[in-house]
Design a protein around this motif. Sequence first.
Motif, PDB file in Angstrom:
ATOM      1  N   CYS A  54      17.038 -21.874  16.363  1.00 60.32           N
ATOM      2  CA  CYS A  54      15.716 -20.778  15.626  1.00 60.32           C
ATOM      3  C   CYS A  54      16.379 -19.395  16.104  1.00 60.32           C
ATOM      4  O   CYS A  54      16.827 -19.277  17.198  1.00 60.32           O
ATOM      5  N   GLY A  55      15.802 -18.712  15.023  1.00 64.12           N
ATOM      6  CA  GLY A  55      15.919 -17.096  15.207  1.00 64.12           C
ATOM      7  C   GLY A  55      15.689 -16.650  13.485  1.00 64.12           C
ATOM      8  O   GLY A  55      15.591 -17.089  12.768  1.00 64.12           O
ATOM      9  N   VAL A  56      15.778 -15.051  13.513  1.00 62.01           N
ATOM     10  CA  VAL A  56      16.039 -14.642  11.947  1.00 62.01           C
ATOM     11  C   VAL A  56      16.793 -15.268  11.138  1.00 62.01           C
ATOM     12  O   VAL A  56      17.702 -14.771  12.038  1.00 62.01           O
ATOM     13  N   GLN A  57      16.774 -15.339  10.519  1.00 60.58           N
ATOM     14  CA  GLN A  57      17.928 -15.351   9.196  1.00 60.58           C
ATOM     15  C   GLN A  57      18.821 -14.071   9.671  1.00 60.58           C
ATOM     16  O   GLN A  57      18.468 -12.801   9.572  1.00 60.58           O
ATOM     17  N   GLY A  58      20.245 -14.867   9.817  1.00 57.52           N
ATOM     18  CA  GLY A  58      21.360 -13.633   9.716  1.00 57.52           C
ATOM     19  C   GLY A  58      21.271 -13.002  11.658  1.00 57.52           C
ATOM     20  O   GLY A  58      22.532 -12.715  11.841  1.00 57.52           O
ATOM     21  N   ALA A  59      20.811 -14.014  12.288  1.00 55.42           N
ATOM     22  CA  ALA A  59      21.140 -14.151  13.632  1.00 55.42           C
ATOM     23  C   ALA A  59      22.214 -14.832  14.531  1.00 55.42           C
ATOM     24  O   ALA A  59      22.738 -14.730  15.320  1.00 55.42           O
ATOM     25  N   GLY A  60      22.681 -15.914  14.070  1.00 56.30           N
ATOM     26  CA  GLY A  60      24.448 -16.464  13.887  1.00 56.30           C
ATOM     27  C   GLY A  60      23.588 -17.904  14.142  1.00 56.30           C
ATOM     28  O   GLY A  60      24.774 -18.561  15.204  1.00 56.30           O
ATOM     29  N   LYS A  61      22.978 -18.530  13.879  1.00 54.08           N
ATOM     30  CA  LYS A  61      22.701 -19.688  14.087  1.00 54.08           C
ATOM     31  C   LYS A  61      23.304 -20.831  13.855  1.00 54.08           C
ATOM     32  O   LYS A  61      24.046 -21.658  14.425  1.00 54.08           O
ATOM     33  N   SER A  62      23.872 -20.884  12.395  1.00 52.30           N
ATOM     34  CA  SER A  62      24.905 -21.662  11.990  1.00 52.30           C
ATOM     35  C   SER A  62      26.177 -21.759  13.168  1.00 52.30           C
ATOM     36  O   SER A  62      26.938 -22.230  12.930  1.00 52.30           O
ATOM     37  N   TYR A  63      26.623 -20.335  13.129  1.00 51.72           N
ATOM     38  CA  TYR A  63      27.432 -20.032  13.486  1.00 51.72           C
ATOM     39  C   TYR A  63      27.310 -20.891  14.906  1.00 51.72           C
ATOM     40  O   TYR A  63      28.606 -21.391  15.357  1.00 51.72           O
ATOM     41  N   TRP A  64      26.570 -20.477  15.693  1.00 49.60           N
ATOM     42  CA  TRP A  64      26.259 -21.017  17.278  1.00 49.60           C
ATOM     43  C   TRP A  64      26.724 -22.952  17.062  1.00 49.60           C
ATOM     44  O   TRP A  64      27.133 -23.151  17.893  1.00 49.60           O
ATOM     45  N   ILE A  65      26.312 -22.749  16.747  1.00 47.63           N
ATOM     46  CA  ILE A  65      25.761 -24.586  15.745  1.00 47.63           C
ATOM     47  C   ILE A  65      27.625 -24.867  15.416  1.00 47.63           C
ATOM     48  O   ILE A  65      28.349 -26.263  16.500  1.00 47.63           O
ATOM     49  N   SER A  66      28.210 -24.201  14.416  1.00 47.69           N
ATOM     50  CA  SER A  66      30.020 -24.935  14.735  1.00 47.69           C
ATOM     51  C   SER A  66      30.849 -24.094  15.510  1.00 47.69           C
ATOM     52  O   SER A  66      31.829 -24.904  15.827  1.00 47.69           O
ATOM     53  N   ARG A  67      30.337 -23.160  16.982  1.00 49.09           N
ATOM     54  CA  ARG A  67      30.983 -23.418  17.672  1.00 49.09           C
ATOM     55  C   ARG A  67      30.299 -24.242  19.308  1.00 49.09           C
ATOM     56  O   ARG A  67      30.960 -24.293  19.648  1.00 49.09           O
ATOM     57  N   HIS A  68      29.505 -24.084  19.365  1.00 49.83           N
ATOM     58  CA  HIS A  68      28.297 -24.492  20.802  1.00 49.83           C
ATOM     59  C   HIS A  68      28.154 -26.379  20.271  1.00 49.83           C
ATOM     60  O   HIS A  68      27.441 -26.677  21.350  1.00 49.83           O
ATOM     61  N   ALA A  69      27.580 -27.078  18.992  1.00 53.48           N
ATOM     62  CA  ALA A  69      27.126 -27.727  19.384  1.00 53.48           C
ATOM     63  C   ALA A  69      27.655 -29.452  19.727  1.00 53.48           C
ATOM     64  O   ALA A  69      27.282 -29.945  20.173  1.00 53.48           O
ATOM     65  N   GLU A  71      29.605 -29.645  22.257  1.00 51.51           N
ATOM     66  CA  GLU A  71      29.368 -29.598  23.540  1.00 51.51           C
ATOM     67  C   GLU A  71      27.784 -30.610  24.380  1.00 51.51           C
ATOM     68  O   GLU A  71      27.296 -30.486  25.329  1.00 51.51           O
ATOM     69  N   HIS A  72      26.948 -30.783  22.885  1.00 56.79           N
ATOM     70  CA  HIS A  72      25.712 -30.725  23.196  1.00 56.79           C
ATOM     71  C   HIS A  72      25.292 -32.599  22.731  1.00 56.79           C
ATOM     72  O   HIS A  72      24.969 -33.890  22.793  1.00 56.79           O
ATOM     73  N   ALA A  73      26.655 -32.729  21.821  1.00 56.77           N
ATOM     74  CA  ALA A  73      26.975 -34.546  21.406  1.00 56.77           C
ATOM     75  C   ALA A  73      26.808 -36.001  22.309  1.00 56.77           C
ATOM     76  O   ALA A  73      27.039 -35.770  23.340  1.00 56.77           O
ATOM     77  N   PRO A  74      25.992 -36.126  21.717  1.00 57.71           N
ATOM     78  CA  PRO A  74      25.243 -36.915  20.700  1.00 57.71           C
ATOM     79  C   PRO A  74      24.295 -35.909  19.722  1.00 57.71           C
ATOM     80  O   PRO A  74      23.537 -35.226  20.915  1.00 57.71           O
ATOM     81  N   CYS A  75      24.034 -35.270  18.768  1.00 57.05           N
ATOM     82  CA  CYS A  75      22.483 -34.245  18.160  1.00 57.05           C
ATOM     83  C   CYS A  75      22.719 -34.063  16.656  1.00 57.05           C
ATOM     84  O   CYS A  75      23.243 -34.194  16.155  1.00 57.05           O
ATOM     85  N   ILE A  76      21.439 -33.568  16.801  1.00 52.92           N
ATOM     86  CA  ILE A  76      20.970 -33.187  15.891  1.00 52.92           C
ATOM     87  C   ILE A  76      20.884 -31.718  16.112  1.00 52.92           C
ATOM     88  O   ILE A  76      20.300 -31.606  16.975  1.00 52.92           O
ATOM     89  N   CYS A  77      20.809 -30.823  15.317  1.00 54.98           N
ATOM     90  CA  CYS A  77      20.635 -29.461  15.257  1.00 54.98           C
ATOM     91  C   CYS A  77      19.967 -28.837  13.964  1.00 54.98           C
ATOM     92  O   CYS A  77      20.187 -29.792  12.529  1.00 54.98           O
ATOM     93  N   PHE A  78      18.809 -28.557  14.071  1.00 51.03           N
ATOM     94  CA  PHE A  78      18.057 -28.677  12.984  1.00 51.03           C
ATOM     95  C   PHE A  78      17.633 -26.750  12.608  1.00 51.03           C
ATOM     96  O   PHE A  78      18.012 -26.100  13.981  1.00 51.03           O
ATOM     97  N   ASP A  79      18.646 -26.646  12.100  1.00 51.35           N
ATOM     98  CA  ASP A  79      19.336 -25.380  11.599  1.00 51.35           C
ATOM     99  C   ASP A  79      18.515 -24.264  11.254  1.00 51.35           C
ATOM    100  O   ASP A  79      18.288 -24.424   9.601  1.00 51.35           O
ATOM    101  N   ALA A  80      17.634 -23.289  11.254  1.00 49.36           N
ATOM    102  CA  ALA A  80      16.048 -22.678  10.606  1.00 49.36           C
ATOM    103  C   ALA A  80      15.541 -21.078  11.307  1.00 49.36           C
ATOM    104  O   ALA A  80      15.499 -21.804  12.399  1.00 49.36           O
ATOM    105  N   ALA A  81      15.263 -20.115  10.880  1.00 45.63           N
ATOM    106  CA  ALA A  81      14.159 -18.909  11.490  1.00 45.63           C
ATOM    107  C   ALA A  81      13.811 -19.486  12.466  1.00 45.63           C
ATOM    108  O   ALA A  81      13.291 -19.436  13.465  1.00 45.63           O
ATOM    109  N   LEU A  82      12.770 -20.910  11.524  1.00 47.59           N
ATOM    110  CA  LEU A  82      11.523 -21.884  12.257  1.00 47.59           C
ATOM    111  C   LEU A  82      10.496 -20.482  13.409  1.00 47.59           C
ATOM    112  O   LEU A  82      10.447 -20.624  14.832  1.00 47.59           O
TER     113      LEU A  82
END
Length: 157
Positions: A54-69, A71-82
């Motif tokens: 979570c974080g504001v739009q443009g924070a880098g959430k999707s970028y973080w997921i593409s680079r770091h998720a 490390e937590h696999a298997p996982c489900i990433c819920f990617d939204a401002a929330l």
Amino acid sequence: MDIQVINPDAFLETAKGRVWTPERSKAAWSSSFAALEHALAGHVESPPQILVVCGVQGAGKSYWISRHAHEHAPCICFDAALPGARHRKPIIDIARQRNAAIHAIWIDTPLNVAKIRNAQRPVDKRVPDESIESVASLFEPPTVEEGFASITRIQGD
């Protein structure tokens, strides 16, 4: 499934790009929650962990997921401002019902940086600055009291 990403914006995509209306947004959130339930339904014995990124739009959430998720696999990433606990609650409730561990990844990026990144997006993917400012003003840092097993704060820059 090593990593599955659920992002409500994906449900707003059309052949002509992302189309947002209040009705489509409501349906996109319903579809996202259903996708989470479906992803967990196949893992009754040992559900994958859920990362609420979570974080504001443009924070880098999707970028973080593409680079770091991974490390937590298997996982489900819920990617939204929330931005608030009330926005995150449905995800936490679904995780609890399925006995899945849920972790918050808070991408804490300065508002001006988020706006610059947003301005660099394709036109149909841009969020109005007013919306980013609104989410920033509503943002409540995630807490363990909400039901998260852990909170990781990533300083975006």
